[in-house]
Design a protein around this motif. Structure first.
Motif, PDB file in Angstrom:
ATOM      1  N   SER A  21       6.052  -4.298  -6.218  1.00 24.90           N
ATOM      2  CA  SER A  21       6.543  -3.276  -5.163  1.00 24.90           C
ATOM      3  C   SER A  21       6.376  -1.995  -5.405  1.00 24.90           C
ATOM      4  O   SER A  21       6.132  -1.545  -4.606  1.00 24.90           O
ATOM      5  CB  SER A  21       8.194  -3.648  -5.445  1.00 24.90           C
ATOM      6  N   THR A  22       6.216  -1.561  -6.734  1.00 25.59           N
ATOM      7  CA  THR A  22       5.980  -0.052  -6.760  1.00 25.59           C
ATOM      8  C   THR A  22       4.926   0.558  -6.376  1.00 25.59           C
ATOM      9  O   THR A  22       4.442   1.134  -5.451  1.00 25.59           O
ATOM     10  CB  THR A  22       6.011   0.490  -8.340  1.00 25.59           C
ATOM     11  N   VAL A  23       3.621  -0.399  -6.948  1.00 24.61           N
ATOM     12  CA  VAL A  23       2.273  -0.095  -6.280  1.00 24.61           C
ATOM     13  C   VAL A  23       2.261  -0.477  -4.813  1.00 24.61           C
ATOM     14  O   VAL A  23       1.606   0.418  -4.179  1.00 24.61           O
ATOM     15  CB  VAL A  23       1.220  -1.082  -6.870  1.00 24.61           C
ATOM     16  N   GLY A  24       2.791  -1.535  -4.256  1.00 25.44           N
ATOM     17  CA  GLY A  24       2.623  -1.805  -2.901  1.00 25.44           C
ATOM     18  C   GLY A  24       3.358  -0.872  -1.895  1.00 25.44           C
ATOM     19  O   GLY A  24       2.682  -0.432  -0.767  1.00 25.44           O
ATOM     20  N   ARG A  25       4.470  -0.093  -2.310  1.00 23.71           N
ATOM     21  CA  ARG A  25       4.977   0.660  -1.629  1.00 23.71           C
ATOM     22  C   ARG A  25       4.163   2.262  -1.658  1.00 23.71           C
ATOM     23  O   ARG A  25       3.816   2.887  -0.435  1.00 23.71           O
ATOM     24  CB  ARG A  25       6.341   1.120  -2.280  1.00 23.71           C
ATOM     25  N   VAL A  26       3.385   2.497  -2.669  1.00 20.06           N
ATOM     26  CA  VAL A  26       2.547   3.767  -2.575  1.00 20.06           C
ATOM     27  C   VAL A  26       1.307   3.535  -1.755  1.00 20.06           C
ATOM     28  O   VAL A  26       1.117   4.341  -1.145  1.00 20.06           O
ATOM     29  CB  VAL A  26       2.298   3.829  -4.205  1.00 20.06           C
ATOM     30  N   LEU A  27       0.870   1.960  -2.066  1.00 21.12           N
ATOM     31  CA  LEU A  27      -0.362   1.711  -1.482  1.00 21.12           C
ATOM     32  C   LEU A  27      -0.034   1.800   0.214  1.00 21.12           C
ATOM     33  O   LEU A  27      -1.140   2.306   0.903  1.00 21.12           O
ATOM     34  CB  LEU A  27      -0.763   0.209  -1.557  1.00 21.12           C
ATOM     35  N   ALA A  28       0.929   1.329   0.857  1.00 18.78           N
ATOM     36  CA  ALA A  28       1.237   1.041   2.060  1.00 18.78           C
ATOM     37  C   ALA A  28       1.452   2.689   2.468  1.00 18.78           C
ATOM     38  O   ALA A  28       0.898   2.926   3.612  1.00 18.78           O
ATOM     39  CB  ALA A  28       2.766   0.657   2.217  1.00 18.78           C
ATOM     40  N   ASN A  29       1.899   3.495   1.707  1.00 16.61           N
ATOM     41  CA  ASN A  29       1.902   5.064   2.286  1.00 16.61           C
ATOM     42  C   ASN A  29       0.568   5.580   2.278  1.00 16.61           C
ATOM     43  O   ASN A  29       0.390   6.339   3.381  1.00 16.61           O
ATOM     44  CB  ASN A  29       2.605   5.735   1.178  1.00 16.61           C
ATOM     45  N   GLY A  32      -0.857   4.053   5.472  1.00 16.56           N
ATOM     46  CA  GLY A  32      -0.342   4.249   6.700  1.00 16.56           C
ATOM     47  C   GLY A  32       0.458   3.099   7.461  1.00 16.56           C
ATOM     48  O   GLY A  32       0.168   2.977   8.595  1.00 16.56           O
ATOM     49  N   CYS A  33       0.620   2.119   6.409  1.00 18.00           N
ATOM     50  CA  CYS A  33       1.245   0.900   6.975  1.00 18.00           C
ATOM     51  C   CYS A  33       2.700   0.807   6.560  1.00 18.00           C
ATOM     52  O   CYS A  33       3.367   1.514   5.590  1.00 18.00           O
ATOM     53  CB  CYS A  33       0.540  -0.251   6.086  1.00 18.00           C
ATOM     54  N   SER A  34       3.443  -0.380   7.045  1.00 21.11           N
ATOM     55  CA  SER A  34       4.750  -0.390   6.570  1.00 21.11           C
ATOM     56  C   SER A  34       4.797  -1.208   5.254  1.00 21.11           C
ATOM     57  O   SER A  34       3.662  -1.731   4.788  1.00 21.11           O
ATOM     58  CB  SER A  34       5.604  -0.861   7.430  1.00 21.11           C
ATOM     59  N   ARG A  76       3.937 -10.127  10.846  1.00 18.83           N
ATOM     60  CA  ARG A  76       3.970  -8.624  11.139  1.00 18.83           C
ATOM     61  C   ARG A  76       2.367  -8.021  10.705  1.00 18.83           C
ATOM     62  O   ARG A  76       1.519  -8.924  10.053  1.00 18.83           O
ATOM     63  CB  ARG A  76       4.742  -8.045  10.056  1.00 18.83           C
ATOM     64  N   SER A  77       2.091  -7.073  11.390  1.00 10.89           N
ATOM     65  CA  SER A  77       0.855  -6.482  11.205  1.00 10.89           C
ATOM     66  C   SER A  77       0.921  -5.119  10.589  1.00 10.89           C
ATOM     67  O   SER A  77       1.967  -4.359  10.685  1.00 10.89           O
ATOM     68  CB  SER A  77      -0.122  -6.777  12.172  1.00 10.89           C
ATOM     69  N   ARG A  78      -0.277  -4.524  10.066  1.00 12.61           N
ATOM     70  CA  ARG A  78      -0.262  -3.289   9.383  1.00 12.61           C
ATOM     71  C   ARG A  78       0.778  -3.159   8.331  1.00 12.61           C
ATOM     72  O   ARG A  78       1.716  -2.351   8.252  1.00 12.61           O
ATOM     73  CB  ARG A  78      -0.049  -2.103  10.479  1.00 12.61           C
ATOM     74  N   LEU A 178     -10.274  -1.378   5.328  1.00 10.92           N
ATOM     75  CA  LEU A 178      -9.174  -0.730   5.454  1.00 10.92           C
ATOM     76  C   LEU A 178      -8.288  -0.879   6.756  1.00 10.92           C
ATOM     77  O   LEU A 178      -9.077  -1.476   7.545  1.00 10.92           O
ATOM     78  CB  LEU A 178      -9.548   1.077   5.572  1.00 10.92           C
ATOM     79  N   PRO A 179      -7.026  -0.530   6.981  1.00 13.48           N
ATOM     80  CA  PRO A 179      -6.295  -0.822   8.134  1.00 13.48           C
ATOM     81  C   PRO A 179      -7.081  -0.187   9.293  1.00 13.48           C
ATOM     82  O   PRO A 179      -7.526   0.944   9.336  1.00 13.48           O
ATOM     83  CB  PRO A 179      -5.082  -0.525   7.969  1.00 13.48           C
ATOM     84  N   PRO A 180      -7.314  -0.722  10.657  1.00 18.29           N
ATOM     85  CA  PRO A 180      -7.792  -0.048  11.611  1.00 18.29           C
ATOM     86  C   PRO A 180      -7.060   1.262  12.226  1.00 18.29           C
ATOM     87  O   PRO A 180      -5.935   1.276  12.100  1.00 18.29           O
ATOM     88  CB  PRO A 180      -7.672  -1.314  12.995  1.00 18.29           C
ATOM     89  N   VAL A 181      -7.794   2.177  12.610  1.00 20.08           N
ATOM     90  CA  VAL A 181      -7.261   3.291  13.136  1.00 20.08           C
ATOM     91  C   VAL A 181      -6.245   3.002  14.272  1.00 20.08           C
ATOM     92  O   VAL A 181      -7.047   2.619  15.202  1.00 20.08           O
ATOM     93  CB  VAL A 181      -8.073   4.508  13.083  1.00 20.08           C
TER      94      VAL A 181
END
Ligand code: S3P
Length: 183
Positions: A21-29, A32-34, A76-78, A178-181
């Motif tokens: 959860s901790t790493v996932g939250r930072v990574l999402a940030n 630029g994902c949720s 969900r996506s992104r 990486l996620p698409p722009v």
């Protein structure tokens, strides 16, 4: 694997206390994902916490709820999805994750798990007996599943969530995942 030019979904797997959860939250940030934590989602939908669900419905009931929530979250996506440590024990979850996204396994030592899970509060599988023995037993059963499912295995023992998240971002970039722009 999924066509990431259209979509992006990343599942964090690994044992209790690996920092999903901790790493996932930072990574999402960083990406630029949720971010969503499947355990938190299970609790929100049920209106009760995980120890209560284990108490009343047993592990079987919990796994049923976990599979239903994961299947919804995978629509969900992104999104970066932190799963519970035992999500990989359900064959349907493994199929779902490998089909729907990138799977990142946070590998961590038993010593680190022990430190990070503290007294085991909120984690019914650690509520009774010798916590170290339980963590070792679970790791023995689950490590082959984590390894088989993972698209990427990352050591999380440094304990620095930002560093681990950056490493994952670099690996995704190196593999053009990486996620698409979006505009
Ligand atoms: C479990 C891990 C927990 C939670 C539940 C069961 C497991 O999640 O899903 O207590 O079977 O390892 P964390 O890995 O986030 O602690």
């Amino acid at each position: 694997m999924l066509d990431m030019s259209q979509d992006f979904r990343l599942f964090m797997i690994g044992p209790m206390g690996s920092g999903k959860s901790t790493v996932g939250r930072v990574l999402a940030n960083l990406l630029g994902c949720s971010f969503v934590d499947s355990d938190a989602e299970i609790e929100a939908r049920c209106g009760a916490d995980i120890p209560w669900i284990f108490d009343v419905e047993g592990e079987v009931g919990f796994r049923r709820r976990e599979a239903a929530v994961l299947s919804d979250l995978a629509k969900r996506s992104r999104v970066v999805i932190a799963t519970g440590g035992g999500a990989v024990t359900t064959a349907g979850n493994r199929e779902l994750m490998s089909e729907k996204g990138i799977v990142v396994y946070l590998d961590v030592s038993i010593e680190q798990q022990l430190k990070r899970t503290g007294s085991g509060e909120g984690r019914p599988l650690l509520a009774q007996g010798d916590r170290e023995a339980t963590l070792k037993k679970l790791m023995l059963e689950r490590k082959p599943l984590y390894e088989e499912l993972a698209d990427m295995i990352v050591s999380a023992s440094s304990g620095n969530a930002r560093k681990v998240a950056r490493h994952i971002q670099e690996q995704l970039s190196a593999r053009s995942l990486l996620p698409p722009v979006t505009d």
